[in-house]
Design an enzyme around this catalytic site. Structure first.
Site, short mmCIF file in Angstrom:
data_model
loop_
_atom_site.label_atom_id
_atom_site.label_comp_id
_atom_site.label_asym_id
_atom_site.label_seq_id
_atom_site.Cartn_x
_atom_site.Cartn_y
_atom_site.Cartn_z
N ASP A 102 45.98 45.86 29.67
CA ASP A 102 44.57 45.53 29.77
C ASP A 102 44.47 44.06 30.13
O ASP A 102 45.41 43.28 29.92
CB ASP A 102 43.86 45.82 28.45
N CYS A 103 43.35 43.68 30.69
CA CYS A 103 43.28 42.38 31.35
C CYS A 103 43.44 41.21 30.37
O CYS A 103 42.66 41.07 29.43
CB CYS A 103 42.00 42.28 32.15
#
Length: 786
Positions: free
Chosen positions: A294-295
């Protein structure tokens, strides 16, 4: 004065045609080859550009040509170009949760692609309980995504769908999920992914991604955010609930990617946990694809969670755990130094790249001209087509749930109603209807516009917005209801109340919305219909129990055609058939129930209520699977076995000893370990007759629940969904439906050690009012080697 030559009419037509073609050429969408341009003499002869070679050989050749510096710059979402090898830069981050989205930087709307079809938010589509619809939506979304890629404004790697369990009703991202049941969520995941990726394993249309792995379902609650949250989860709940949709997504959907989450699970960041990534996703489930963070998750495990002492250690631990791609800059910045410090080898980096480069080759990105590839014909003409927009409308209709119809208030009659008061902060909204992770819709139909197509609408907002902080607009709304033949209140939530990074504080309607509804109901002269827009459940007990409110409808976030779909249901053009994909709890449910408590099972001694319909037995506003119709359906079981044999290996011969399967190590409390059964295609079949005794054609969702045998203590849920199927039945007719239940997958339970077992004895099946019992019995076979 010189004479002027006048061109012939044929010449003029020819010149106009040339100008037209030039105009089309200069203005039409097109994309240059990402790599292996057939016009590039320096690369077209290289092995990684030879489509006749196996992808594995091509990837190996390419990696062998890259320097360490080039490799680390390919480990991140905004992967750098490698000009000397003719490879352009690539943005991995695009989103397609329920239509091509502009959330990720990989997609841009405008020019030839001003919008894309925006389907209902996932929680609404899930309410259809229609797996074929979910796959059809995926096919449309990937058509439009490929078209936009060919036009140079989108990528081919889409970080969707979200297949986390809606564990807590307050979660702001619950709207993105298919609900609370692991089987429904997993079936949705596999169906949608199949639609997105297509049927050719070696030639993907787009690459999907199931996220966020795992036990991720808290954003920001009471001072705890997702970046700092350590989810303490039992082996039982991991196996029984949280990992089920991901396993189905990988094994049945054949998804191209899995995204690890921000949170820690039992003290270890998911993006740094080899037991989750390498052992489970890669080895056990056999992911044929890549794992992405995830970012900024890798940065989070270092900066926020302080899991490692140095950034180089963070980069090393993530890659060694099985992470292939970082959404964020962290790995590009720190991986090279990690190699220099001996924390990471270049082989580790090459291994990660082999997974991402293989994916790009399966997408055809190293096959030269995009226009010459199987999906190269897709372009602007294939986006927002009438058929696509009609499917968005159909999805919204199928997802709408009728919760109450007191005195047959619905459907509304166009013959008896000259005017309808349309009231509420969500009555004339457009963007609200598409929820989050949406793009730019092709067009919108608001609830007011939809209702206005049937009759004259008197519109009053009632509240300035969903926060509804004051009553300044109440009087005008009340007055409108006094003069109208019927009143439709469109209330509920929006992204200011529930969203990513925003969990809800309660389950009631925000602000003074309930007060407005009650005052309008007291004053109105005609039928009162309450329509709710929301992702999460709402405690509307007041409306459920108020007989002045005749109809109650949940429309979720119904997408670009939501207003038309709502009106079509209210006025009877479509017969509602949606069912709730999540439990609607009373406000008291969340009292003293922290979102951080991850246990699924109840604990009466600790006043812990349990979560979801599978483990919670307290009062509800509306239960999971609830939904009314304008028709009445009668269900009866036409045929089903009363006894079913589960084949068990008689002995398992190991290097140390031979263990008889009737020992306590294998059959515990009369439950057989799934790994000790012959599970392949072990399905229990039954036939159910569905009769429509109403006056309207309609669709009915068969929800098949199972209650396991007693005597398994804390193992088993109270009941669990084991199959579901949608069937359309004409008024006055009957359909026979065959239902197949995979015994090991769906009639099994998980013990405290996280071991899945098939309980022997009597399983009670519930299908509406129909009941059936089947006894599972062990049938021992010969000796095999383990």
């Amino acid at each position: 004065m010189a004479s002027i030559s006048i061109p012939s009419s044929k010449t003029i037509i020819f010149l106009l045609l040339i100008l037209f073609l030039l105009g089309v050429s200069c203005c039409s969408a097109s994309r240059e080859p990402f790599a292996c341009d057939p016009n590039d003499k320096t690369t077209r002869g290289l092995s990684f550009c030879q489509t006749s070679l196996p992808i594995e050989e091509r990837v190996k050749d390419l990696i062998g040509r890259l320097t360490l510096q080039e490799k680390v710059r390919l480990l991140v979402n905004n992967a750098s170009a490698v000009p000397r090898l003719g490879i352009k830069e690539y943005e991995w981050w695009s989103e397609a949760l329920h239509g091509v989205s502009n959330v990720g930087p990989g997609t841009k709307f405008g020019g030839h692609f001003p919008g894309a079809t925006s389907f209902p938010q996932v929680i609404t589509t899930a309410a259809s309980f229609n797996a074929s619809l979910w796959e059809s939506i995926g096919r449309v979304v990937s058509d439009e995504a490929r078209a936009m890629y060919n036009g140079g404004v989108a990528g081919l790697t889409y970080w969707s769908p979200n297949v986390n369990i809606l564990r807590d009703p307050r979660w702001g991202r619950g709207q993105e999920t298919p609900g609370e049941d692991p089987v429904v969520v997993g079936t949705y995941a596999a169906s949608y992914v199949k639609g997105l990726q297509g049927n050719d394993r070696n030639r993907l249309k787009v690459a999907a991604c199931c996220k966020h792995f795992t036990a991720y379902d808290l954003d920001d609650w009471n001072g705890v955010d997702r970046f700092h949250f350590n989810a303490k989860v039992s082996k039982q709940d991991i196996e029984d609930t949280f990992n089920v949709p991901f396993r189905m997504c990988v094994k049945e959907g054949k998804v191209a990617s899995v995204m690890c989450s921000y949170n820690q699970v039992n003290g270890v960041p998911t993006c740094a946990d080899p037991n989750l990534l390498k052992k489970t996703v890669r080895a056990q489930w056999r992911l044929d694809g890549y794992i992405v963070s995830d970012c900024d998750s890798v940065g989070v495990l270092y900066d926020a969670q302080h899991y490692t002492s140095t950034p180089e250690e963070a980069a090393a631990v993530a890659i060694k755990a099985g992470l292939d791609l970082d959404c964020g800059p962290f790995l590009a910045v720190h991986s090279e130094n990690a190699v220099k410090k001996g924390l990471l080898s270049e082989i580790d980096i090459s291994s990660a790249l082999s997974n991402t480069l293989t994916m790009q080759m399966r997408l055809g990105m190293f096959d030269g001209e995009p226009s010459a590839q199987p999906y190269g014909h897709l372009g602007p003409k294939d986006v927002c087509t009438p058929a696509h927009q009609e499917l968005a409308h159909e999805a919204a209709v199928q997802g709408i749930v009728l919760l109450k119809n007191h005195g047959h208030s619905l459907p509304l009659s166009t013959h008896r109603l000259r005017t309808v008061a349309v009231i509420g902060p969500n009555s004339d909204v457009n963007v609200t209807m598409i929820g989050n992770y949406a793009g730019v819709a092709c067009a919108y139909t608001t609830p007011l516009q939809g209702i206005s197509r049937y009759t004259r609408a008197i519109h009053q907002q009632g509240c300035a917005d969903v926060a509804c902080k004051d009553d300044k607009l109440f009087n005008a709304a009340i007055d409108a209801s006094r003069h109208a033949d019927a009143t439709v209140l469109v209330m509920g939530l929006d992204q200011s109340i529930e969203a990513e990074s925003k969990d809800r504080t309660g389950l009631l309607l925000p602000g003074r919305q309930q007060e407005l509804v009650s005052k309008v109901a007291s004053a109105a002269k005609g039928p009162i219909i309450l329509v709710l827009l929301s992702g999460g459940p709402i405690d509307v007990s007041f409306a459920k129990n108020d007989n002045r409110i005749g109809g109650l409808v949940w429309a979720g976030y119904p997408g670009q055609a939501g207003g038309a779909a709502i009106a079509d249901v209210l006025f009877g053009k479509h017969n509602p058939g949606g069912k709730l994909p999540m439990t609607w709890y009373p406000q008291d449910y969340i009292t003293n129930l922290p979102m951080t408590a991850m246990d699924m099972r109840s604990s009466p001694s600790n006043n812990y209520p349990g979560r979801t319909y599978r483990f919670y037995e307290g009062p509800v506003v509306y239960p999971f699977g609830y939904g009314l119709s304008y028709s009445k359906f009668l269900l009866s079981i036409a045929s089903a076995p009363t006894v079913f044999s589960v084949p068990v290996d008689g002995h398992r011969k190991t290097a140390q000893n031979t263990t008889t399967l009737t020992s306590k190590t294998t059959i515990s409390d009369k439950a057989i370990r799934v790994t000790h059964t012959r599970c392949n295609k072990l399905s229990l079949g039954l036939h159910v007759d569905v009769k429509n005794v109403g006056s309207r054609d309609g669709s009915h969702t068969l929800l098949v629940f199972s209650t396991p045998p007693t005597g398994h203590g804390h193992w088993a849920p109270h009941k669990q969904l084991v199959a579901f199927q949608k069937v359309r039945v004409a008024a006055g007719s009957q359909q026979r439906v065959r239902i197949s239940i995979h015994v090991c997958k769906y009639l099994s339970v998980v013990d405290r050690s996280g071991i899945r077992r098939v309980p022997l004895g009597q399983h009670n099946l519930h299908i509406g009012d129909a009941r059936h019992s089947v006894s599972l019995q062990a049938a021992t076979f010969g000796v095999i080697k383990s």
